[in-house]
Design a protein around this motif. Structure first.
Motif, PDB file in Angstrom:
ATOM      1  N   VAL A  61      87.368  30.511 103.538  1.00 21.11           N
ATOM      2  CA  VAL A  61      86.992  29.762 102.340  1.00 21.11           C
ATOM      3  C   VAL A  61      87.839  30.265 101.178  1.00 21.11           C
ATOM      4  O   VAL A  61      88.092  31.474 101.057  1.00 21.11           O
ATOM      5  N   VAL A  62      88.311  29.343 100.331  1.00 26.22           N
ATOM      6  CA  VAL A  62      89.006  29.740  99.106  1.00 26.22           C
ATOM      7  C   VAL A  62      88.102  29.424  97.915  1.00 26.22           C
ATOM      8  O   VAL A  62      87.478  28.365  97.853  1.00 26.22           O
ATOM      9  N   LEU A  63      88.055  30.375  96.986  1.00 24.51           N
ATOM     10  CA  LEU A  63      87.233  30.248  95.784  1.00 24.51           C
ATOM     11  C   LEU A  63      88.142  30.449  94.583  1.00 24.51           C
ATOM     12  O   LEU A  63      88.814  31.476  94.468  1.00 24.51           O
ATOM     13  N   PHE A  64      88.185  29.452  93.696  1.00 21.81           N
ATOM     14  CA  PHE A  64      89.113  29.480  92.573  1.00 21.81           C
ATOM     15  C   PHE A  64      88.469  30.148  91.358  1.00 21.81           C
ATOM     16  O   PHE A  64      87.352  29.814  90.968  1.00 21.81           O
ATOM     17  N   MET A  65      89.216  31.089  90.776  1.00 22.46           N
ATOM     18  CA  MET A  65      88.766  31.774  89.570  1.00 22.46           C
ATOM     19  C   MET A  65      89.877  31.746  88.529  1.00 22.46           C
ATOM     20  O   MET A  65      91.062  31.784  88.876  1.00 22.46           O
ATOM     21  N   LEU A 125      81.823  20.577 102.410  1.00 22.72           N
ATOM     22  CA  LEU A 125      81.325  20.798 101.059  1.00 22.72           C
ATOM     23  C   LEU A 125      82.411  21.311 100.113  1.00 22.72           C
ATOM     24  O   LEU A 125      83.309  22.036 100.522  1.00 22.72           O
ATOM     25  N   VAL A 126      82.299  20.927  98.859  1.00 20.48           N
ATOM     26  CA  VAL A 126      82.912  21.649  97.753  1.00 20.48           C
ATOM     27  C   VAL A 126      81.741  22.264  96.991  1.00 20.48           C
ATOM     28  O   VAL A 126      80.872  21.553  96.490  1.00 20.48           O
ATOM     29  N   VAL A 127      81.684  23.584  96.946  1.00 19.01           N
ATOM     30  CA  VAL A 127      80.588  24.272  96.267  1.00 19.01           C
ATOM     31  C   VAL A 127      81.019  24.554  94.838  1.00 19.01           C
ATOM     32  O   VAL A 127      82.040  25.201  94.606  1.00 19.01           O
ATOM     33  N   CYS A 128      80.246  24.048  93.883  1.00 22.99           N
ATOM     34  CA  CYS A 128      80.594  24.166  92.465  1.00 22.99           C
ATOM     35  C   CYS A 128      79.566  25.039  91.759  1.00 22.99           C
ATOM     36  O   CYS A 128      78.377  24.727  91.763  1.00 22.99           O
ATOM     37  N   GLY A 129      80.040  26.137  91.170  1.00 26.78           N
ATOM     38  CA  GLY A 129      79.165  26.988  90.374  1.00 26.78           C
ATOM     39  C   GLY A 129      79.244  26.618  88.907  1.00 26.78           C
ATOM     40  O   GLY A 129      80.080  25.817  88.483  1.00 26.78           O
ATOM     41  N   THR A 130      78.355  27.199  88.120  1.00 25.92           N
ATOM     42  CA  THR A 130      78.358  26.935  86.682  1.00 25.92           C
ATOM     43  C   THR A 130      78.983  28.111  85.938  1.00 25.92           C
ATOM     44  O   THR A 130      79.153  29.197  86.476  1.00 25.92           O
ATOM     45  N   ILE A 131      79.328  27.865  84.690  1.00 25.22           N
ATOM     46  CA  ILE A 131      79.947  28.870  83.838  1.00 25.22           C
ATOM     47  C   ILE A 131      79.158  28.926  82.534  1.00 25.22           C
ATOM     48  O   ILE A 131      78.827  27.885  81.956  1.00 25.22           O
ATOM     49  N   THR A 132      78.846  30.127  82.079  1.00 26.95           N
ATOM     50  CA  THR A 132      78.150  30.282  80.805  1.00 26.95           C
ATOM     51  C   THR A 132      79.013  31.103  79.863  1.00 26.95           C
ATOM     52  O   THR A 132      79.793  31.953  80.287  1.00 26.95           O
ATOM     53  N   GLU A 133      78.851  30.836  78.585  1.00 22.76           N
ATOM     54  CA  GLU A 133      79.575  31.603  77.581  1.00 22.76           C
ATOM     55  C   GLU A 133      78.992  33.009  77.486  1.00 22.76           C
ATOM     56  O   GLU A 133      77.825  33.235  77.784  1.00 22.76           O
ATOM     57  N   ASP A 134      79.796  33.962  77.056  1.00 25.62           N
ATOM     58  CA  ASP A 134      79.350  35.334  76.878  1.00 25.62           C
ATOM     59  C   ASP A 134      78.292  35.372  75.782  1.00 25.62           C
ATOM     60  O   ASP A 134      78.579  35.075  74.623  1.00 25.62           O
ATOM     61  N   ASN A 175      85.477  28.409  89.700  1.00 24.44           N
ATOM     62  CA  ASN A 175      84.155  28.643  90.283  1.00 24.44           C
ATOM     63  C   ASN A 175      83.780  27.548  91.277  1.00 24.44           C
ATOM     64  O   ASN A 175      82.608  27.219  91.435  1.00 24.44           O
ATOM     65  N   CYS A 176      84.770  26.984  91.951  1.00 24.20           N
ATOM     66  CA  CYS A 176      84.547  26.041  93.042  1.00 24.20           C
ATOM     67  C   CYS A 176      85.176  26.613  94.308  1.00 24.20           C
ATOM     68  O   CYS A 176      86.217  27.269  94.252  1.00 24.20           O
ATOM     69  N   SER A 177      84.533  26.350  95.437  1.00 27.50           N
ATOM     70  CA  SER A 177      85.053  26.860  96.707  1.00 27.50           C
ATOM     71  C   SER A 177      85.032  25.757  97.751  1.00 27.50           C
ATOM     72  O   SER A 177      84.232  24.825  97.690  1.00 27.50           O
ATOM     73  N   VAL A 178      85.947  25.892  98.725  1.00 27.98           N
ATOM     74  CA  VAL A 178      86.093  24.893  99.779  1.00 27.98           C
ATOM     75  C   VAL A 178      86.751  25.581 100.971  1.00 27.98           C
ATOM     76  O   VAL A 178      87.444  26.594 100.816  1.00 27.98           O
ATOM     77  N   ARG A 224      89.411  26.529 103.479  1.00 25.80           N
ATOM     78  CA  ARG A 224      90.855  26.549 103.237  1.00 25.80           C
ATOM     79  C   ARG A 224      91.580  25.477 104.030  1.00 25.80           C
ATOM     80  O   ARG A 224      92.426  24.744 103.481  1.00 25.80           O
ATOM     81  N   GLU A 225      91.321  25.372 105.327  1.00 22.89           N
ATOM     82  CA  GLU A 225      92.050  24.419 106.154  1.00 22.89           C
ATOM     83  C   GLU A 225      91.793  22.988 105.704  1.00 22.89           C
ATOM     84  O   GLU A 225      92.706  22.159 105.695  1.00 22.89           O
ATOM     85  N   ALA A 226      90.554  22.689 105.317  1.00 19.23           N
ATOM     86  CA  ALA A 226      90.235  21.340 104.850  1.00 19.23           C
ATOM     87  C   ALA A 226      90.951  21.045 103.539  1.00 19.23           C
ATOM     88  O   ALA A 226      91.445  19.930 103.319  1.00 19.23           O
ATOM     89  N   PHE A 227      91.035  22.046 102.673  1.00 22.28           N
ATOM     90  CA  PHE A 227      91.728  21.869 101.401  1.00 22.28           C
ATOM     91  C   PHE A 227      93.207  21.572 101.630  1.00 22.28           C
ATOM     92  O   PHE A 227      93.781  20.677 101.011  1.00 22.28           O
ATOM     93  N   LEU A 228      93.824  22.322 102.542  1.00 21.05           N
ATOM     94  CA  LEU A 228      95.246  22.098 102.815  1.00 21.05           C
ATOM     95  C   LEU A 228      95.479  20.740 103.462  1.00 21.05           C
ATOM     96  O   LEU A 228      96.452  20.053 103.145  1.00 21.05           O
ATOM     97  N   ARG A 229      94.585  20.351 104.374  1.00 21.62           N
ATOM     98  CA  ARG A 229      94.719  19.020 104.998  1.00 21.62           C
ATOM     99  C   ARG A 229      94.584  17.916 103.961  1.00 21.62           C
ATOM    100  O   ARG A 229      95.181  16.842 104.097  1.00 21.62           O
ATOM    101  N   GLY A 230      93.806  18.193 102.922  1.00 26.34           N
ATOM    102  CA  GLY A 230      93.617  17.199 101.872  1.00 26.34           C
ATOM    103  C   GLY A 230      94.792  17.100 100.916  1.00 26.34           C
ATOM    104  O   GLY A 230      94.793  16.243 100.029  1.00 26.34           O
ATOM    105  N   GLY A 231      95.787  17.978 101.066  1.00 20.42           N
ATOM    106  CA  GLY A 231      97.003  17.869 100.262  1.00 20.42           C
ATOM    107  C   GLY A 231      97.099  18.847  99.111  1.00 20.42           C
ATOM    108  O   GLY A 231      98.130  18.886  98.429  1.00 20.42           O
ATOM    109  N   GLY A 232      96.035  19.640  98.863  1.00 20.79           N
ATOM    110  CA  GLY A 232      96.093  20.601  97.762  1.00 20.79           C
ATOM    111  C   GLY A 232      96.093  19.927  96.407  1.00 20.79           C
ATOM    112  O   GLY A 232      95.942  18.702  96.285  1.00 20.79           O
ATOM    113  N   PHE A 233      96.263  20.726  95.370  1.00 20.20           N
ATOM    114  CA  PHE A 233      96.309  20.179  94.022  1.00 20.20           C
ATOM    115  C   PHE A 233      97.594  19.389  93.811  1.00 20.20           C
ATOM    116  O   PHE A 233      98.660  19.739  94.323  1.00 20.20           O
ATOM    117  N   ASN A 234      97.499  18.313  93.049  1.00 20.03           N
ATOM    118  CA  ASN A 234      98.659  17.502  92.705  1.00 20.03           C
ATOM    119  C   ASN A 234      99.456  18.220  91.619  1.00 20.03           C
ATOM    120  O   ASN A 234      99.000  18.341  90.475  1.00 20.03           O
TER     121      ASN A 234
END
Length: 220
Positions: free
Chosen positions: A95-99, A125-134, A183-186, A188-198
């Motif tokens: 799984v890759v998780l973007f930070m 799934l794409v798992v999406c977390g939330t972000i709060t301000e400090d 703060n989203c994760s997916v 890895r193999e599915a993400f790469l098959r989907g073409g990655g970020f444009n």
């Protein structure tokens, strides 16, 4: 039964945290310290510096004793989408998780993401977390306060839309709330098959485009 980071089944999934950065060494160090303090242990952290940067190379040297960290440097600044794609291609996790490089992650953040992926079964799934301000750094200026309120409203509305079911779970409003970025994760193999970020989205918009594309490919 709730799974946690010590569960033997949960530890079968490995995670790669992908951190894109450029010219923000002080913030990056805070981010890395929090990521190295995660309760979930089966992880690596791939840092991609999007352009040669002496200050970031100094941070890499400072953290060179950390075996979980792997560093990659683009010769020139190519944009966030390209940096994240490099990180995913170099990742070894299931799984890759973007930070981002200015995020202080809660100690159980990775474990929470991995629990969701483990419980998904064959669902994609794409798992999406939330972000709060400090909370210790309240915005002082009027414009900053209004931007803070707007961001909080967007997060709340997006969370509500993504959790909807039945007829409320489809439509133009829901699709505007889809994203895949910080703060989203997916898987890895599915993400790469989907073409990655444009990588044509050099300044902004790559997270929304990626989320909508994965949604159209059948991801929840």
């Amino acid at each position: 039964m709730r799974l946690d980071a010590t569960d033997c089944d949960l530890r079968q999934l490995s995670c790669t945290l992908v951190v894109a950065t450029w010219r923000r060494p002080a913030l990056l160090k805070q981010t890395l310290r929090a990521l190295l303090d995660q309760s979930y242990s089966v992880l690596e952290i791939v840092i991609v510096c999007d352009g040669d940067d002496a200050a970031t190379r100094a941070v890499a040297a400072e953290f060179n004793i950390e075996p979980k960290l792997r560093w990659f440097f683009h010769l020139t600044n190519r944009g966030l989408a390209a940096a994240r794609n490099t990180g995913v291609r170099q990742a070894s996790g299931d799984v890759v998780l973007f930070m981002d490089d200015d995020i202080i992650a809660a100690p159980d953040l990775v474990a929470a993401h991995m629990e969701r992926h483990l419980s998904a079964g064959t669902r994609r799934l794409v798992v999406c977390g939330t972000i709060t301000e400090d909370p210790d750094q309240p915005p002082a200026a009027y414009v900053d306060r209004k931007l803070h309120e707007l961001r909080q409203m967007i997060v709340q509305e997006s969370a509500k839309m993504l959790q909807a079911s039945g007829p409320e779970s489809v439509g133009d409003i829901v699709e505007r709330g889809l994203w895949c970025g910080v703060n989203c994760s997916v898987r890895r193999e599915a993400f790469l098959r989907g073409g990655g970020f444009n990588e044509h989205f050099c300044k902004s918009g790559e997270e929304m485009e990626m989320g909508q594309r994965l949604h159209l490919q059948g991801f929840e």
